[in-house]
Design a protein around this motif. Structure first.
Motif, PDB file in Angstrom:
ATOM      1  N   CYS A 174     -19.636  -5.154  -0.351  1.00  0.00           N
ATOM      2  CA  CYS A 174     -18.620  -5.760  -1.210  1.00  0.00           C
ATOM      3  C   CYS A 174     -17.417  -6.201  -0.366  1.00  0.00           C
ATOM      4  CB  CYS A 174     -18.194  -4.730  -2.254  1.00  0.00           C
ATOM      5  SG  CYS A 174     -16.748  -5.192  -3.209  1.00  0.00           S
TER       6      CYS A 174
ATOM      7  N   CYS B 230     -14.048  -3.819  -1.511  1.00  0.00           N
ATOM      8  CA  CYS B 230     -13.892  -2.417  -1.105  1.00  0.00           C
ATOM      9  C   CYS B 230     -14.659  -2.085   0.184  1.00  0.00           C
ATOM     10  CB  CYS B 230     -14.348  -1.481  -2.219  1.00  0.00           C
ATOM     11  SG  CYS B 230     -16.124  -1.495  -2.538  1.00  0.00           S
TER      12      CYS B 230
ATOM     13  N   GLY C  28     -19.568  -0.873  -1.664  1.00  0.00           N
ATOM     14  CA  GLY C  28     -20.677  -1.183  -2.565  1.00  0.00           C
ATOM     15  C   GLY C  28     -21.646  -2.191  -1.977  1.00  0.00           C
TER      16      GLY C  28
ATOM     17  N   CYS D  15     -19.703  -4.856  -8.283  1.00  0.00           N
ATOM     18  CA  CYS D  15     -19.781  -3.852  -7.226  1.00  0.00           C
ATOM     19  C   CYS D  15     -20.041  -2.475  -7.842  1.00  0.00           C
ATOM     20  CB  CYS D  15     -18.482  -3.840  -6.432  1.00  0.00           C
ATOM     21  SG  CYS D  15     -18.446  -2.562  -5.170  1.00  0.00           S
TER      22      CYS D  15
ATOM     23  N   GLN E 265     -19.314   0.278  -6.619  1.00  0.00           N
ATOM     24  CA  GLN E 265     -18.221   1.184  -6.242  1.00  0.00           C
ATOM     25  C   GLN E 265     -16.893   0.834  -6.916  1.00  0.00           C
ATOM     26  OE1 GLN E 265     -18.537   3.905  -4.129  1.00  0.00           O
ATOM     27  NE2 GLN E 265     -20.732   3.512  -4.218  1.00  0.00           N
ATOM     28  N   CYS E 266     -16.487  -0.435  -6.845  1.00  0.00           N
ATOM     29  CA  CYS E 266     -15.154  -0.815  -7.337  1.00  0.00           C
ATOM     30  C   CYS E 266     -15.204  -1.763  -8.533  1.00  0.00           C
ATOM     31  CB  CYS E 266     -14.335  -1.436  -6.208  1.00  0.00           C
ATOM     32  SG  CYS E 266     -14.895  -3.074  -5.720  1.00  0.00           S
TER      33      CYS E 266
END
Ligand SMILES: [Zn+2]
Length: 124
Positions: A16, A19, A22, A35, A37-38
């Protein structure tokens, strides 16, 4: 400049651009919509990845040109060998590079039009 290399590094690792953690892809050709993660949106607008074709086509054309011209000046290479190698590269390289072209395009877009919440870049 540090931000540029951060984004290129994330793109080459298929991560990603926001961040850096991801993963962009869940398979060879299928991307996550956001993503993991974020939650950054990877599809910023319809037809967004059309621009990645510029990267893919440009690099494929450059690679084919360099290899075929260098093979042309090698007297031991037959015409059919030159065609076979160039055609193989023209077909196989864009398939392999597909994910990197999209990732680089996403990083390029992030560089030109940063989103909120970008981390680890040294710039706000
Ligand atoms: Zn992210």
């Amino acid at each position: 400049m540090r931000r540029y290399f951060t984004l290129v590094g994330r793109a080459l690792r298929l991560r990603c651009p926001v961040c850096g953690k991801g993963k962009l892809f869940r398979g060879w050709f299928s991307m996550h919509g956001h993503c993991p993660q974020c939650n950054a949106n990877f599809q910023r607008e319809p037809g967004f990845y059309l621009g990645s074709i510029y990267f893919n086509y440009g690099l494929t054309a450059l690679l084919c040109t360099i290899i075929s011209v260098s093979m042309m000046f090698n007297r031991r290479v037959e015409q059919w060998q030159l065609i076979a190698v160039t055609l193989s590269i023209a077909v196989l390289f864009p398939i392999w590079f597909f994910r990197y072209a999209r990732s680089l395009w996403l990083g390029f877009d992030q560089y030109m039009d940063p989103r909120q919440g970008e981390t680890g870049t040294g710039r706000k």
